[in-house]
Design an enzyme around this catalytic site. Sequence first.
Site, short mmCIF file in Angstrom:
data_model
loop_
_atom_site.label_atom_id
_atom_site.label_comp_id
_atom_site.label_asym_id
_atom_site.label_seq_id
_atom_site.Cartn_x
_atom_site.Cartn_y
_atom_site.Cartn_z
N HIS A 46 -2.90 -7.68 5.50
CA HIS A 46 -2.22 -7.10 6.70
C HIS A 46 -3.59 -8.46 7.23
CE1 HIS A 46 -0.40 -3.13 5.94
NE2 HIS A 46 -1.81 -3.20 4.97
N GLU A 62 -1.32 4.44 -3.14
CA GLU A 62 -0.21 4.85 -1.70
C GLU A 62 0.39 6.01 -1.47
OE1 GLU A 62 0.10 0.79 0.39
OE2 GLU A 62 -1.20 0.26 -0.52
N ASP A 104 -1.44 5.37 3.94
CA ASP A 104 -0.29 4.92 3.74
C ASP A 104 -0.31 6.54 2.96
OD1 ASP A 104 0.64 2.16 3.43
OD2 ASP A 104 -1.99 1.69 3.39
#
Length: 258
Positions: free
Chosen positions: A51, A151, A177
Amino acid sequence: MTQGPARGNRVKQRLAAGETAVVVAGHSGTADTADFVGQLGFDGFWLEGEHGAVTWDRVGDISRACELWGMAAMYRVRTLEPSLVARALTLGANGVVVPQVRTAEEAAALVAAAKFAPAGARGVSRGRRSYDRPGFLDEENDQTVLVVQLEDPVGLANAEEIAAVPGLDVVFVAPNDLAQAMGHQGRPDHPEVAEAIDGALTRIAAAGTVAAGTLCPADQIGRFTSLGARFLYTSYDAWITAGARAYRDALDSAQAPR
């Protein structure tokens, strides 16, 4: 000529000793940030390649800054792709984090990508940490830290099978997540999500084959360590925010009419 230093990996060392390792996020992705954080005593520095802004050309300098303080440079790749795993390690990362792992087969694929033969099938690309280390290929297999992130509920259901994969070091439960996957976007504290996280960490720790890990702010340390978590990931964002607000409050108080 004598062989150069092995450049130790404190995350690996702490986990192998049954201790807790704390890794702090480095969102800005610079060597200067890693150098500053190093003085604070953390075991590892998280390089965000999924990210964040840590591009390949920065990995060498950031990991060198980590080495000055004995911190392990942990690089999160964007996906489970063998070439990305090998590149991160060749450029100087001490470990790799892979998101969205759901099965033992995927976890085994990470091990194969990260380990040289006979433990895996990583291409023989040595990189800067091999300099003056004739035994590097064998040492690298022993010293690299491999982390998989669970996740979603499928990954959690397979937690024990994933934890049993030889060569893994950490099975990490990713709360944000997971909350999204469970229909509670932005609510990792939702009772259903919290119960799922706690149950998964307990099962991973009980397996005794890897360290359980998760995102752990300061006010949750007691909770997660009591469940057996030994790989704690945190961010300095909250500390900067708290310090800035305290400074602002002090300034406002000093300037208030009397």
